[in-house]
Design an enzyme around this catalytic site. Structure first.
Site, PDB file in Angstrom:
ATOM      1  N   GLY A  71       6.458  27.203   4.391  1.00  0.00           N
ATOM      2  CA  GLY A  71       5.776  28.270   5.116  1.00  0.00           C
ATOM      3  C   GLY A  71       6.559  29.570   5.140  1.00  0.00           C
ATOM      4  O   GLY A  71       5.989  30.659   5.004  1.00  0.00           O
ATOM      5  N   SER A 199       2.269  25.275   4.971  1.00  0.00           N
ATOM      6  CA  SER A 199       3.545  24.574   4.850  1.00  0.00           C
ATOM      7  C   SER A 199       3.278  23.084   4.772  1.00  0.00           C
ATOM      8  O   SER A 199       2.445  22.558   5.512  1.00  0.00           O
ATOM      9  CB  SER A 199       4.432  24.877   6.062  1.00  0.00           C
ATOM     10  N   GLY A 200       3.992  22.392   3.884  1.00  0.00           N
ATOM     11  CA  GLY A 200       3.770  20.950   3.716  1.00  0.00           C
ATOM     12  C   GLY A 200       4.178  20.123   4.918  1.00  0.00           C
ATOM     13  O   GLY A 200       3.439  19.250   5.361  1.00  0.00           O
ATOM     14  N   HIS A 201       5.362  20.411   5.473  1.00  0.00           N
ATOM     15  CA  HIS A 201       5.890  19.470   6.465  1.00  0.00           C
ATOM     16  C   HIS A 201       5.214  19.565   7.833  1.00  0.00           C
ATOM     17  O   HIS A 201       5.500  18.763   8.715  1.00  0.00           O
ATOM     18  CB  HIS A 201       7.415  19.584   6.586  1.00  0.00           C
ATOM     19  N   THR A 237      11.280  26.155 -11.989  1.00  0.00           N
ATOM     20  CA  THR A 237      10.610  24.891 -12.287  1.00  0.00           C
ATOM     21  C   THR A 237      10.044  24.292 -11.010  1.00  0.00           C
ATOM     22  O   THR A 237      10.718  24.241  -9.991  1.00  0.00           O
ATOM     23  CB  THR A 237      11.597  23.918 -12.967  1.00  0.00           C
ATOM     24  N   CYS A 325      18.123  27.909  26.124  1.00  0.00           N
ATOM     25  CA  CYS A 325      19.140  28.338  27.081  1.00  0.00           C
ATOM     26  C   CYS A 325      20.375  27.486  26.907  1.00  0.00           C
ATOM     27  O   CYS A 325      20.651  26.596  27.683  1.00  0.00           O
ATOM     28  CB  CYS A 325      18.600  28.213  28.494  1.00  0.00           C
TER      29      CYS A 325
HETATM   30  C1  LIG Z   1       6.904  25.977  10.696  1.00  0.00           C
HETATM   31  C2  LIG Z   1       6.226  27.280  10.576  1.00  0.00           C
HETATM   32  C3  LIG Z   1       6.553  28.174   9.547  1.00  0.00           C
HETATM   33  C4  LIG Z   1       7.668  27.903   8.572  1.00  0.00           C
HETATM   34  O1  LIG Z   1       7.366  26.875   7.665  1.00  0.00           O
HETATM   35  P1  LIG Z   1       8.553  26.136   6.892  1.00  0.00           P
HETATM   36  O2  LIG Z   1       7.843  25.259   5.910  1.00  0.00           O
HETATM   37  O3  LIG Z   1       9.322  25.370   7.915  1.00  0.00           O
HETATM   38  O4  LIG Z   1       9.370  27.168   6.227  1.00  0.00           O
HETATM   39  C5  LIG Z   1       5.864  29.361   9.471  1.00  0.00           C
HETATM   40  N1  LIG Z   1       4.894  29.655  10.351  1.00  0.00           N
HETATM   41  C6  LIG Z   1       4.549  28.835  11.339  1.00  0.00           C
HETATM   42  C7  LIG Z   1       3.456  29.218  12.281  1.00  0.00           C
HETATM   43  C8  LIG Z   1       5.206  27.618  11.498  1.00  0.00           C
HETATM   44  O5  LIG Z   1       4.868  26.811  12.503  1.00  0.00           O
END
Ligand SMILES: *Cc1c(COP(=O)(O)O)cnc(C)c1O
Length: 400
Positions: A71, A199-201, A237, A325
């Site tokens: 992402g 984003s994949g994860h 790649t 915090c």
């Molecule tokens: C997690 C997140 C990202 C970043 O994605 P990554 O794959 O961790 O780099 C960007 N935008 C939002 C809203 C997210 O929740």
């Protein structure tokens, strides 16, 4: 001890089917997709099949999909590429105060390079006002980037309406839809956006995978060089095993969205109603209706969010907080502050984000253990709460 994972906005476990396809790819497809021999062609075929799945999942054309490392890269590529292509037309960028750092920090870095930046405020629910956006657009505006759904408070923005305004003014529109996929509909034609990040994860694919949608005809120019991959839009790649898993994850997310969202909404609403019932001085933050199906976020007065996270973790519950915090440094979330939540209250936030692994039992367990934990922390709290104290409610009135 029962372990409950309530932090799906931070990351998700890999879906078994995505993992299986990834393993199959790792074990058997090792050609370089750019090679012309049979090994390369086999890899290329897997790459293009994954691209078709991602495209289908968001109503796009396969040629409009660029695979990235996640992402963060998608956001940066979208913004830098749009700015790169539109620089001659102007230098003004519009974003919102509640964006993910991937967007906000990219915009800030452009500002330091001489671009003009407007950061739109949000209301008490974290919502951007489309009228406000319309008034912020100027002759030199070249890019608008506003997130589809907020990772911290779950608010869903009226993206289609804002993208339409951008389109009428001929300004490129990007949205970060990282938190949306699989939870609410994500269709690039309904949304009418030019650029969209995934984003994949966050959707049960591995970390380090992602995609950027670039609408055909969008004024966007590559910012990185070094190879002809991804139609010269993103050199290097390809991470084929990750991409194959991402394709599978998007396919599953789109197919299961409706059913899964309905299931999660029931769990979410149960958490929200029970917690507000059982915990005094608790408030829901984010929009009451326009919110992600899996997302419940609260502020508990007289509580330090991190202490609550530690206590929950000791009980096996993984959640998160908008406050960081640590060691006395006060760094509450920019999202909560932008919503008008005072600094001291912003420290008492708790974010619960559910996913496909969560059950009715998880929710039942959580709503049993949370109220006494909050009560105990308040008794020990240096923040001035004493049981039964006649707090003046007017002290607590703030917009959330
Ligand atoms: C997690 C997140 C990202 C970043 O994605 P990554 O794959 O961790 O780099 C960007 N935008 C939002 C809203 C997210 O929740």
């Amino acid at each position: 001890m029962r372990k409950i994972y309530f932090d799906h906005s931070a990351t998700t476990p890999v879906h078994p089917d995505a993992a299986e396809e990834m393993c199959r790819c790792l074990n058997s497809i090792y050609g370089n997709p750019s090679s012309i021999h049979s090994f390369g062609r086999e890899a290329k075929k897997a790459l293009e099949e994954a691209r078709e799945k991602v495209a289908r999942g968001i109503g796009a054309n396969p040629a409009e999909i660029v695979f990235t490392s996640g992402g963060t890269e998608s956001d940066r590529l979208a913004i830098r590429g749009a700015v790169n292509s539109n620089h001659a037309r102007g230098n003004h960028i519009i974003t919102s105060a509640v964006e993910h750092h991937a967007v906000l920090d990219t915009c800030r870095s452009l500002e330091s390079e001489g671009f003009e930046l407007t950061v739109l405020p949000v209301d008490e629910y974290g919502m951007v006002d489309p009228g406000h956006l319309a008034r912020a657009i100027k002759d030199n505006t070249i890019l608008i980037t506003i997130m589809h759904t907020n990772n911290e408070v779950g608010t869903i923005q009226p993206i289609a309406e804002m993208a339409r305004i951008a389109r009428e003014k001929g300004v490129v529109f990007h949205t970060d839809a990282v938190q949306s996929m699989g939870k609410i509909p994500v269709d690039v034609n309904d949304l009418q956006v030019d650029l969209l990040s995934l984003s994949g994860h966050k959707i049960y694919a591995p970390k380090g995978t992602g995609a950027l949608y670039i609408r055909r005809g969008t004024r966007w120019k590559p910012v990185d060089f070094g190879g002809g991959q991804e139609r010269k839009r993103r050199p290097g790649t390809e991470n084929l095993p990750g991409i194959v898993a991402l394709g599978k994850a998007v396919e599953i997310a789109a197919a299961e969205m409706e059913k899964e969202a309905a299931r999660l909404i029931l769990l979410r609403d149960k958490i929200i109603s029970r917690i507000l019932e059982r915990v005094p001085h608790a408030r829901l933050i984010g929009h009451p209706d326009m919110r992600l199906p899996n997302h419940a976020s609260f502020i508990f007065d007289y509580i330090e969010g991190e202490s609550l996270l530690f206590s929950l973790d000791m009980k096996g519950v993984a959640a998160s907080s908008g406050s960081a915090c640590t060691s006395g440094s006060l760094e509450p979330s920019h999202v909560l502050l932008a919503m008008g939540i005072p600094l001291e209250k912003a420290h008492g936030s708790l974010r619960i984000t559910m996913g496909r692994v969560n059950t009715e039992e998880d929710v039942g367990h959580f709503i049993e253990i949370l109220p006494p934990l909050v009560e105990r922390l308040r008794e020990m709290s240096p923040l001035g709460f004493t049981q039964g104290s006649q707090k003046n409610e007017a002290d607590n009135i703030y917009p959330c």
